[in-house]
Design an enzyme around this catalytic site. Sequence first.
Site, PDB file in Angstrom:
ATOM      1  N   SER A 102      -8.627  19.442  56.131  1.00  0.00           N
ATOM      2  CA  SER A 102      -8.339  18.633  54.949  1.00  0.00           C
ATOM      3  C   SER A 102      -9.605  17.894  54.552  1.00  0.00           C
ATOM      4  O   SER A 102     -10.277  17.303  55.401  1.00  0.00           O
ATOM      5  CB  SER A 102      -7.215  17.639  55.258  1.00  0.00           C
ATOM      6  OG  SER A 102      -6.957  16.807  54.149  1.00  0.00           O
ATOM      7  N   HIS A 106     -14.473  10.872  47.610  1.00  0.00           N
ATOM      8  CA  HIS A 106     -14.484   9.829  46.583  1.00  0.00           C
ATOM      9  C   HIS A 106     -15.940   9.406  46.383  1.00  0.00           C
ATOM     10  O   HIS A 106     -16.586   8.937  47.321  1.00  0.00           O
ATOM     11  CB  HIS A 106     -13.632   8.633  47.005  1.00  0.00           C
ATOM     12  CG  HIS A 106     -12.183   8.949  47.169  1.00  0.00           C
ATOM     13  ND1 HIS A 106     -11.361   9.189  46.089  1.00  0.00           N
ATOM     14  CD2 HIS A 106     -11.409   9.084  48.282  1.00  0.00           C
ATOM     15  CE1 HIS A 106     -10.132   9.440  46.530  1.00  0.00           C
ATOM     16  NE2 HIS A 106     -10.140   9.387  47.849  1.00  0.00           N
ATOM     17  N   HIS A 116     -10.117  17.071  46.260  1.00  0.00           N
ATOM     18  CA  HIS A 116      -9.236  17.250  47.411  1.00  0.00           C
ATOM     19  C   HIS A 116      -9.148  18.738  47.715  1.00  0.00           C
ATOM     20  O   HIS A 116      -9.099  19.579  46.811  1.00  0.00           O
ATOM     21  CB  HIS A 116      -7.833  16.711  47.104  1.00  0.00           C
ATOM     22  CG  HIS A 116      -6.768  17.299  47.969  1.00  0.00           C
ATOM     23  ND1 HIS A 116      -5.984  18.365  47.556  1.00  0.00           N
ATOM     24  CD2 HIS A 116      -6.377  17.003  49.231  1.00  0.00           C
ATOM     25  CE1 HIS A 116      -5.145  18.679  48.524  1.00  0.00           C
ATOM     26  NE2 HIS A 116      -5.358  17.883  49.547  1.00  0.00           N
ATOM     27  N   ASN A 118      -7.480  21.472  50.968  1.00  0.00           N
ATOM     28  CA  ASN A 118      -6.973  21.715  52.322  1.00  0.00           C
ATOM     29  C   ASN A 118      -6.490  23.147  52.440  1.00  0.00           C
ATOM     30  O   ASN A 118      -6.030  23.750  51.458  1.00  0.00           O
ATOM     31  CB  ASN A 118      -5.864  20.726  52.709  1.00  0.00           C
ATOM     32  CG  ASN A 118      -4.515  21.096  52.131  1.00  0.00           C
ATOM     33  OD1 ASN A 118      -3.809  21.942  52.679  1.00  0.00           O
ATOM     34  ND2 ASN A 118      -4.161  20.468  51.018  1.00  0.00           N
ATOM     35  N   THR A 119      -6.639  23.687  53.628  1.00  0.00           N
ATOM     36  CA  THR A 119      -6.024  24.975  53.956  1.00  0.00           C
ATOM     37  C   THR A 119      -5.467  24.858  55.370  1.00  0.00           C
ATOM     38  O   THR A 119      -5.999  24.130  56.204  1.00  0.00           O
ATOM     39  CB  THR A 119      -7.013  26.160  53.871  1.00  0.00           C
ATOM     40  OG1 THR A 119      -8.239  25.829  54.529  1.00  0.00           O
ATOM     41  CG2 THR A 119      -7.310  26.519  52.426  1.00  0.00           C
ATOM     42  N   HIS A 149     -12.378  25.857  38.042  1.00  0.00           N
ATOM     43  CA  HIS A 149     -11.272  26.819  38.007  1.00  0.00           C
ATOM     44  C   HIS A 149     -11.762  28.254  38.177  1.00  0.00           C
ATOM     45  O   HIS A 149     -11.109  29.062  38.844  1.00  0.00           O
ATOM     46  CB  HIS A 149     -10.494  26.681  36.700  1.00  0.00           C
ATOM     47  CG  HIS A 149      -9.486  25.577  36.730  1.00  0.00           C
ATOM     48  ND1 HIS A 149      -8.176  25.779  37.096  1.00  0.00           N
ATOM     49  CD2 HIS A 149      -9.598  24.246  36.456  1.00  0.00           C
ATOM     50  CE1 HIS A 149      -7.516  24.632  37.038  1.00  0.00           C
ATOM     51  NE2 HIS A 149      -8.359  23.680  36.648  1.00  0.00           N
ATOM     52  N   HIS A 179       6.664   9.628  38.252  1.00  0.00           N
ATOM     53  CA  HIS A 179       7.050   8.285  37.818  1.00  0.00           C
ATOM     54  C   HIS A 179       6.185   7.789  36.664  1.00  0.00           C
ATOM     55  O   HIS A 179       6.578   6.887  35.936  1.00  0.00           O
ATOM     56  CB  HIS A 179       6.983   7.300  38.994  1.00  0.00           C
ATOM     57  CG  HIS A 179       5.618   7.130  39.575  1.00  0.00           C
ATOM     58  ND1 HIS A 179       4.970   8.135  40.266  1.00  0.00           N
ATOM     59  CD2 HIS A 179       4.763   6.076  39.563  1.00  0.00           C
ATOM     60  CE1 HIS A 179       3.791   7.695  40.667  1.00  0.00           C
ATOM     61  NE2 HIS A 179       3.631   6.454  40.254  1.00  0.00           N
TER      62      HIS A 179
END
Length: 279
Positions: A102, A106, A116, A118-119, A149, A179
């Site tokens: 992971s 920042h 970010h 992670n695998t 991308h 939210h």
Amino acid sequence: MNTENKEITSNWFTNLRDLLCKEFEKIEEKYAQIKGLKPAKFVRTSWKRNGGGCGIMSLMKGEVFEKVGVNISTVFGEFSQEFRSEILGAELDGKFFATGISVVAHLKSPLIPAMHFNTRYIETSKNWFGGGSDLTPFYPEENETAKFHTAFKEACDKYDSSYYPKFKRQCDEYFYLRHRKEPRGVGGIFYDYLNSGNFEQDFAFTRDIGKALLSVYPEIVRSKLFLPWTDEQKEYQLIKRGRYVEFNLLYDRGTKFGLMTDGNIEAILMSLPPVVKFN
């Protein structure tokens, strides 16, 4: 559970950790050399899990990377009864094995996106790969987003032309703050429960996702290394970082899985930004 599969996946995540840490340290060294500063280095902290397994947290706080963490872990054991129904294949005996990496970055500069990645490889009575990467710019640029991308699309297209559109959509859906009704960033790819029936192919794909990150993100950071920014831009960055905190504490599967498996708290919460403002 397949011992060889566990070993080779764990070894790859360790190797990728070393490659990423080396690349990030080179960026810090370049900046420090130009500015006449002492370059920051990663500090590694090992931890052991009571129920079985261990991990290593690599953390660097520098002049470019305000906080960047690269965690690797390999844990195993049994889920408690309350969590077994939530994990694929754990319903019967609760046994599991999980290994992964992971990465969260920042940056001090509000002009350089947070990242970010992670695998992971997980075995219960089933086995699968999961992971992905997403970019969170505070001042999005079309070319930069497209470059990020494209790197992952090219990695996906080597294996299956349906992967990128599917995994991009899953990323957009996953990294969404329900939210607030807003996305966390500009997306990337996200996949889970990947088991095509061909372990070698799925593992090769997961390795290529790591290589894609290695090829594109350091380049993005370097391209903006010496751009000046204003106090207003920094203030905006700190406020937007609050969205990052909200997502990781409310929705992030990795955070939840780490807590469910009694992982190391410092490593689990490593993803949180060092300084945040809530208005």
